[in-house]
Design a protein around this motif. Structure first.
Motif, PDB file in Angstrom:
ATOM      1  N   UNK A 194      51.825  12.111  96.458  1.00  0.00           N
ATOM      2  CA  UNK A 194      51.731  11.577  97.813  1.00  0.00           C
ATOM      3  C   UNK A 194      50.560  12.252  98.516  1.00  0.00           C
ATOM      4  N   UNK A 195      49.716  11.457  99.145  1.00  0.00           N
ATOM      5  CA  UNK A 195      48.551  11.984  99.849  1.00  0.00           C
ATOM      6  C   UNK A 195      48.954  12.351 101.271  1.00  0.00           C
ATOM      7  N   UNK A 196      48.714  13.594 101.650  1.00  0.00           N
ATOM      8  CA  UNK A 196      49.089  14.109 102.970  1.00  0.00           C
ATOM      9  C   UNK A 196      48.058  13.696 104.018  1.00  0.00           C
ATOM     10  N   UNK A 197      48.539  13.318 105.202  1.00  0.00           N
ATOM     11  CA  UNK A 197      47.679  12.814 106.269  1.00  0.00           C
ATOM     12  C   UNK A 197      46.546  13.758 106.658  1.00  0.00           C
ATOM     13  N   UNK A 198      46.789  15.055 106.630  1.00  0.00           N
ATOM     14  CA  UNK A 198      45.795  16.012 107.111  1.00  0.00           C
ATOM     15  C   UNK A 198      44.716  16.353 106.081  1.00  0.00           C
TER      16      UNK A 198
ATOM     17  N   UNK B 291      43.984   3.715  94.683  1.00  0.00           N
ATOM     18  CA  UNK B 291      44.992   4.408  95.487  1.00  0.00           C
ATOM     19  C   UNK B 291      46.184   3.470  95.612  1.00  0.00           C
ATOM     20  N   UNK B 292      47.376   4.013  95.443  1.00  0.00           N
ATOM     21  CA  UNK B 292      48.588   3.215  95.593  1.00  0.00           C
ATOM     22  C   UNK B 292      49.058   3.217  97.040  1.00  0.00           C
ATOM     23  N   UNK B 293      49.615   2.111  97.475  1.00  0.00           N
ATOM     24  CA  UNK B 293      50.118   1.969  98.839  1.00  0.00           C
ATOM     25  C   UNK B 293      51.576   1.540  98.800  1.00  0.00           C
ATOM     26  N   UNK B 294      52.408   2.291  99.510  1.00  0.00           N
ATOM     27  CA  UNK B 294      53.804   1.904  99.716  1.00  0.00           C
ATOM     28  C   UNK B 294      53.984   1.663 101.208  1.00  0.00           C
ATOM     29  N   UNK B 295      54.749   0.641 101.531  1.00  0.00           N
ATOM     30  CA  UNK B 295      54.987   0.295 102.926  1.00  0.00           C
ATOM     31  C   UNK B 295      56.480   0.430 103.204  1.00  0.00           C
TER      32      UNK B 295
END
Length: 88
Positions: A51-55, A76-80
């Protein structure tokens, strides 16, 4: 430097570019402009499913102009997250 990204979710694919100094939150805001889904309802995954962290910066995940080129964008994978309102 510019990094070229392919963001995938099921049958949806988004191609975009960003600076390697762009934060993950800023990338989520770019996605919000396209999909109209707020950043807090998005989760991005790197190639190894972390999981890519926002900061963090894109370059913190190895996404640089050397690894994410126009002719071979990084995936990059995207989960909504589904948000349903409850009516009591």
């Amino acid at each position: 430097m510019d990094v070229f990204l392919m963001i995938r979710r099921k049958k949806l694919t988004i191609f975009t570019d960003a600076k390697d100094t762009t934060t993950v939150l800023e990338l989520k805001k770019i996605i919000e402009g396209i999909l109209k889904i707020p950043p807090q309802n998005q989760q991005l995954f790197n190639k190894d499913n972390t999981v890519m962290e926002d900061s963090h910066l894109l370059q913190d995940y190895g996404l640089t102009s050397l690894t994410a080129k126009a002719q071979n964008p990084a995936t990059i994978g995207l989960a909504i997250r589904s948000v349903f309102k409850r009516f009591d």
